[in-house]
Design an enzyme around this catalytic site. Structure first.
Site, short mmCIF file in Angstrom:
data_model
loop_
_atom_site.label_atom_id
_atom_site.label_comp_id
_atom_site.label_asym_id
_atom_site.label_seq_id
_atom_site.Cartn_x
_atom_site.Cartn_y
_atom_site.Cartn_z
N ASP A 384 -4.27 -5.81 6.43
CA ASP A 384 -4.85 -5.68 5.04
C ASP A 384 -5.53 -7.22 4.59
O ASP A 384 -6.77 -6.93 3.94
CB ASP A 384 -3.88 -5.16 4.14
CG ASP A 384 -4.18 -3.91 3.26
OD1 ASP A 384 -5.31 -3.32 3.67
OD2 ASP A 384 -3.60 -3.53 2.37
N ASP A 437 -1.30 2.80 2.54
CA ASP A 437 -0.40 2.05 1.44
C ASP A 437 0.59 2.72 1.03
O ASP A 437 1.44 2.39 0.28
CB ASP A 437 -1.41 1.46 0.13
CG ASP A 437 -2.54 0.63 0.46
OD1 ASP A 437 -2.41 -0.44 1.40
OD2 ASP A 437 -3.47 0.87 -0.08
#
Length: 547
Positions: A384, A437
């Site tokens: 990420d 997420d």
């Protein structure tokens, strides 16, 4: 549609969707790190350019204000309608032939600096200047480091090429009045609150379903062993034959697969490629929606007989009558969303399909222990950060943000996101969160609840409650960072992963259970149904074997 036949497909779809994780987005702007100097120290702001053509309200454009000049009025009621005039020297690098007398000049981006254009327009009597960019993107207008004459008294706004071309055409049809103002964004939008609740609620529901399935499988196993039956080879304690267990290799391989998928999205992003993603998302959404609906309806006595009655279907195998009844509705729902996804309220259908897909994957995919969970989340953490922040150094833009926004297409982002419109934001747009997420931390939270139930722990003495608190806190910090960074996209896992893994490890160390959590992933249990029968020569005491 047989669940067993499509479960691997759902897992693959979910893993592919992880390449779209992002916590938010912003307009593509350049020169973020341009230094502020006296007379050139404004904060960059978006500017609304509202137009009237022949006294009729027309379209509203969005531009960006310059670092120099006065600040643009933030309240619409206090801004003024002003006549728009096309500069007779198109780039305004030389003085216009006639005085402007308080009008706003519309000029093209030419061969001189932004500040020179503004000074020339101000000298001609213009009250503001609107510059048409030569590209569709918006760029931040800054000053040259060696400039000294920066006492500019009129505001300057840059518009993208298509907006400027539209204004030029409007001027050929009659009188054009424009209004410039830059409304402030609310500190917290309710969309972010609802998105937080949506993410936390999805993990909560998925974790309880996963733990309930594991407990039911344990109860079934206990019954079989007590009755003297052999456990089927494909029957796993704490799971079922339809479960997929992640190992260390697949946890580490995630970074490679997700990165390759993300690069493919970035390089091949086009209309047809987004259409392909929509089809893939709809297939996964159908599976997720029908799995969740069948699971919910099976809890009712009215539908339970249909859920426990099966018919053999070619290719899919044994399928319950309830699944056959629910599946057509799920297919129609997904197809309607795919066809009408550009409508203003289509986000509701996207969120329903996305949530049910995430819940289904968390119920199917299992983390066996904290070691694998930490490896998976740590890899996702690095992934990420790299694709949101570090990729800018290589590709000159954030690859993750570009993919999430759906740049180079006419789509409002890729479908592998949950999103809610920013209802009280004058700039509109959506608050978004990527599937990864929610899904990746959700796997660890579900593992915590399965462990708590197997160890018969209470909420306070277990790990689930504190894992949920850690996830919610990490996501909350993400939105705080998103607002502090003026809406620039943030990698949510940057904040969520340290909170969740750190909480798990700290509690495990404090309670002396970290080694068991790290390697076995399940509490020590004594199997009272298994005994060795002593021979006449042995001691009469039976020896229990531990499982």
């Amino acid at each position: 549609m047989a669940r067993g036949a499509l479960e691997p497909l759902v897992v693959l779809l979910a893993l592919a969707a992880l390449a779209a994780v992002a916590a938010g987005g912003d307009i593509r702007l350049q020169d973020d790190d341009a230094p502020k100097i006296p007379g050139c120290s404004n904060d960059f702001v978006l500017v609304k350019v509202r137009t009237w053509i022949n006294k009729k309200d027309k379209i509203e454009f969005v531009g960006v204000g310059a670092r120099f000049g006065p600040e643009i009025e933030s309240k619409e009621k206090q801004s003024n309608w002003t006549n728009l005039l096309l500069a007779d020297t198109s780039d305004c690098c030389t003085p216009p032939k006639e005085k402007v007398a308080g009008d706003i000049l519309l000029v093209e981006r030419g061969n001189c600096t932004f500040t020179k254009k503004a000074r020339v327009a101000e000298s001609a009597g213009a009250s503001a200047i609107i510059i048409i960019n030569d590209k569709q993107e918006l760029y931040k207008m800054v000053c040259e480091t060696n400039e000294t004459n920066l006492d500019i008294g009129i505001p300057t706004v840059l518009l993208p090429k298509n907006a400027g071309s539209s204004l030029e055409r409007s001027l050929s049809r009659g009188e054009v009045l424009v209004e410039l103002y830059s409304p402030d964004r609310p500190l917290v939008d309710t969309a972010e609150v609802f998105l937080w609740l949506m993410a936390v609620g999805t993990i909560l529901c998925a974790s309880y379903w996963s733990a309930w399935s594991a407990r039911e499988a344990d109860i079934e196993q206990e019954k079989l062993l007590k009755d003297g039956h052999e456990v089927p080879p494909n029957f796993e304690a704490g799971g079922s034959s339809g479960m997929v267990e992640i190992n260390m290799a697949s946890a580490i391989l995630f970074v490679v697969i997700a990165s390759c998928f993300l690069i493919t999205l970035y390089k091949k992003m086009s209309h047809w490629f987004v259409e392909l993603l929509v089809v893939i998302f709809c297939i996964g959404g159908v599976e997720g929606l029908q799995t969740c609906l069948v699971g919910l309806l099976s809890m009712s006595r009215r539908f339970k007989p249909a859920a426990e009655s099966f018919v053999k279907v070619p290719f899919f195998g044994a399928v319950s009558y309830l699944t056959l009844a629910v599946c057509p509705f799920c297919i129609v729902f997904a197809v309607l969303w795919g066809v009408y996804r550009r409508l203003s309220y289509a986000w509701i259908g996207q969120d329903i399909l996305g949530i049910t897909l995430i819940v289904t994957v968390i119920q199917i995919v299992r983390i066996p222990n904290l070691k694998v969970g930490s490896a998976l989340l740590s890899c996702a953490f690095l992934y990420d950060i790299f694709w949101v922040f570090i990729s800018k150094m290589i590709f000159h833009e954030s690859v993750m943000i570009v993919v999430a926004r759906g740049d180079k297409t006419d789509e409002d982002g890729v479908p592998m996101l949950l999103k809610i419109p920013r209802m009280f934001d004058p700039w509109g747009g959506y608050s978004i969160i990527g599937f990864g997420d929610i899904l990746l931390p959700g796997l660890l939270v579900a593992f915590a609840l399965r462990y708590d139930w197997a160890a018969k722990k209470t909420l306070q003495s277990g790990y689930f409650l504190w894992s949920m608190v850690a996830y919610g806190s990490g996501l909350l910090i993400t939105y705080v960072a998103l607002n502090l960074m003026d809406g620039h996209g943030q990698p949510a896992l940057l904040y969520i992963v340290p909170f969740t893994i750190g909480t798990f490890i700290a509690l495990g160390m404090k309670r002396g259970e970290l080694r068991n959590l790290w390697t076995k992933g399940q509490p020590e249990r004594v199997c009272t149904h298994m005994h060795t029968h002593p021979s006449p020569k042995d001691s009469p005491v039976a020896v229990s074997s531990s499982s």
